[in-house]
Each structure stands twice: as C-alpha cells, then as structure tokens.
Write a protein that holds these residues in place. Structure first.
Motif, PDB file in Angstrom:
ATOM      1  N   PHE A  91     -35.801  15.378 -15.120  1.00  0.00           N
ATOM      2  CA  PHE A  91     -36.143  15.527 -13.700  1.00  0.00           C
ATOM      3  C   PHE A  91     -36.548  16.978 -13.408  1.00  0.00           C
ATOM      4  CE2 PHE A  91     -35.067  12.084 -10.553  1.00  0.00           C
ATOM      5  CZ  PHE A  91     -34.903  11.052 -11.456  1.00  0.00           C
ATOM      6  N   GLU A 127     -39.609  13.790 -11.114  1.00  0.00           N
ATOM      7  CA  GLU A 127     -39.204  12.387 -10.969  1.00  0.00           C
ATOM      8  C   GLU A 127     -40.354  11.435 -11.291  1.00  0.00           C
ATOM      9  OE1 GLU A 127     -37.126  11.330  -7.378  1.00  0.00           O
ATOM     10  OE2 GLU A 127     -37.225   9.175  -7.861  1.00  0.00           O
ATOM     11  N   ARG A 156     -40.194   8.281 -13.788  1.00  0.00           N
ATOM     12  CA  ARG A 156     -40.454   6.889 -13.362  1.00  0.00           C
ATOM     13  C   ARG A 156     -41.498   6.217 -14.259  1.00  0.00           C
ATOM     14  NH1 ARG A 156     -35.912   5.896 -11.062  1.00  0.00           N
ATOM     15  NH2 ARG A 156     -35.441   7.294  -9.348  1.00  0.00           N
TER      16      ARG A 156
END
Ligand SMILES: Nc1ncnc2c1ncn2[C@@H]1O[C@H](COP(=O)(O)OP(=O)(O)OP(=O)(O)O)[C@@H](O)[C@H]1O
Ligand SMILES: O=C(O)C1=C[C@@H](O)[C@@H](O)[C@H](O)C1
Ligand SMILES: [Mg+2]
Length: 181
Positions: A54, A59, A63
């Motif tokens: 992260f 992020e 993902r």
C-alpha cells in the motif's frame, strides 16, 4: 465432508478482522479442501507485506493484484478462499466470486475493533480514528457484502470453531437441489 460442496470453491468475504483467514482455515479442514488466502498470495508473490505494498505501490496497484490472484484461483476446485476485505469493491471480482459459494462473515464494528485494536498490519486502519474508518467502510461495503449466497452474523463472542460449524450447518440450505432420476 468433501462431497458436501462437490468440489465447488468456498469464498469468504467480509470486513477486515471478520475472521475470514481464521475461520477459512478451519472450513478447509472440515471440507477436506485446500486453503488459499488472497492477501497471503499477494504478499508472497510481491515479497512485501500488505502495508509495504500500500505504501510503495498504492491501493490501486494492490487492488489490481488482488483481481489477478482471484482470477487465477477460481480456475481451481476444492478450495476454501479467504479474500481481502475490499475484494467486493470491484465489479469484475464478482464474476470470479460467483464461480463458487460466497459466505459473508458479518461482524459488528465493536467486535472488529476489539480484534484489531492492537493490529498494525491493516493499512486502511492506520488512521487517527480507526473505529470511524471501520464504520465508514462497513457502510460503503454492506450493500456489496449482501450479495453473498450465505450471511453468517456474529453478534457476540463465538470461537472460530463455533463459527465454522455454523457455516458448515448452513451450507446445505443454499445449495441447489440435486436432480434425482
Ligand atoms: N471468532 C473469533 N473470536 C475471536 N477472535 C477472532 C475470531 N476470529 C478471528 N479472530 C482474531 O481476529 C483477528 C483477525 O482475524 P482474521 O485475520 O482471520 O480476519 P480477516 O477477516 O482475515 O481479516 P483481513 O480482511 O484483514 O484479512 C485475528 O487476530 C484472529 O485471531
Ligand atoms: O478491507 C480492506 O480493504 C483490506 C483488508 C485486508 O484483508 C487487506 O486486503 C488489506 O489490508 C485491505
Ligand atoms: Mg485475512
């Protein structure tokens, strides 16, 4: 018990701290299934912790890796798969999740907070107001978690074994009836 799901994968969804990893391992044993944790696969493949990913890649990159891992694992059978808490946020992930039976571990914010208060491994909780952050994530995600095939609500302290047993008991109620000849 491996015949219960006839090889169909079991996907666990729910908030961070809901017990997907902990209960998922127990369910895998009971079903005689393999166990996969998407967060662990990502961390191992990247050679970094989720926190590092992260921080360094962001992020959005995490993902994408999460979707890639899900796409890979759904090609296998006889797996119990503990997902990351945010996997429900991407529409494309649902097409993979729906290959299997989806179980939502629905745990209220107070229990989640108690479990994670000392935990520093969830990047989204490194916030000045972690309980408020949990609340807003729950609000945003509840309509998505609700798309699960089976919802298991944990309203009071129950052991992971008790929760796994409840999941096992509920599975027959959401299986499509077998056609008898
Ligand atoms: N039924 C339970 N009772 C008490 N503590 C629990 C229970 N289930 C899990 N825990 C504890 O809560 C913490 C979070 O559990 P776990 O890692 O399984 O959650 P998770 O849903 O996989 O979270 P994440 O989405 O962040 O991966 C762990 O410390 C675990 O030991
Ligand atoms: O709820 C979330 O968005 C997350 C939950 C964890 O499983 C990890 O996937 C990561 O910490 C993000
Ligand atoms: Mg987990």
């Amino acid at each position: 018990m491996s015949s219960l799901l006839q090889g169909v994968n079991l996907y666990l969804i729910g908030m961070m701290g809901a017990g997907k990893t902990t209960v998922g391992q127990l369910l895998a044993k009971q079903l005689s299934y393999g166990f996969v944790d998407t967060d662990n696969v990502i961390a191992q493949a990247a050679g970094k912790s989720i926190n590092q990913l992260f921080a360094e890649a962001g992020e959005a990159a995490f993902r994408q890796l999460e979707s890639d891992v899900l796409a890979q694992v759904c090609a296998y059978t006889k797996l119990t798969i503990a997902t990351g808490g945010g996997i429900v946020m991407r529409q494309e992930n649902w097409s993979y999740l729906h290959h299997g039976l989806i179980v939502w571990l629905d745990v209220p914010v107070e229990l989640l907070y108690n479990r994670l208060a000392e935990d520093t491994t969830r990047p989204l909780l490194q916030d000045v107001d972690p309980k408020g952050k949990l609340r807003s994530l729950i609000e945003e995600r509840t309509p998505l978690y609700s798309q699960a095939d089976l919802k298991i609500t944990v309203n009071h302290e129950e052991t992971p074994e008790q929760i796994a047993n409840r999941v096992m008991e509920m599975i027959p109620s959401v299986l499509k009836p077998q056609v008898s000849h």
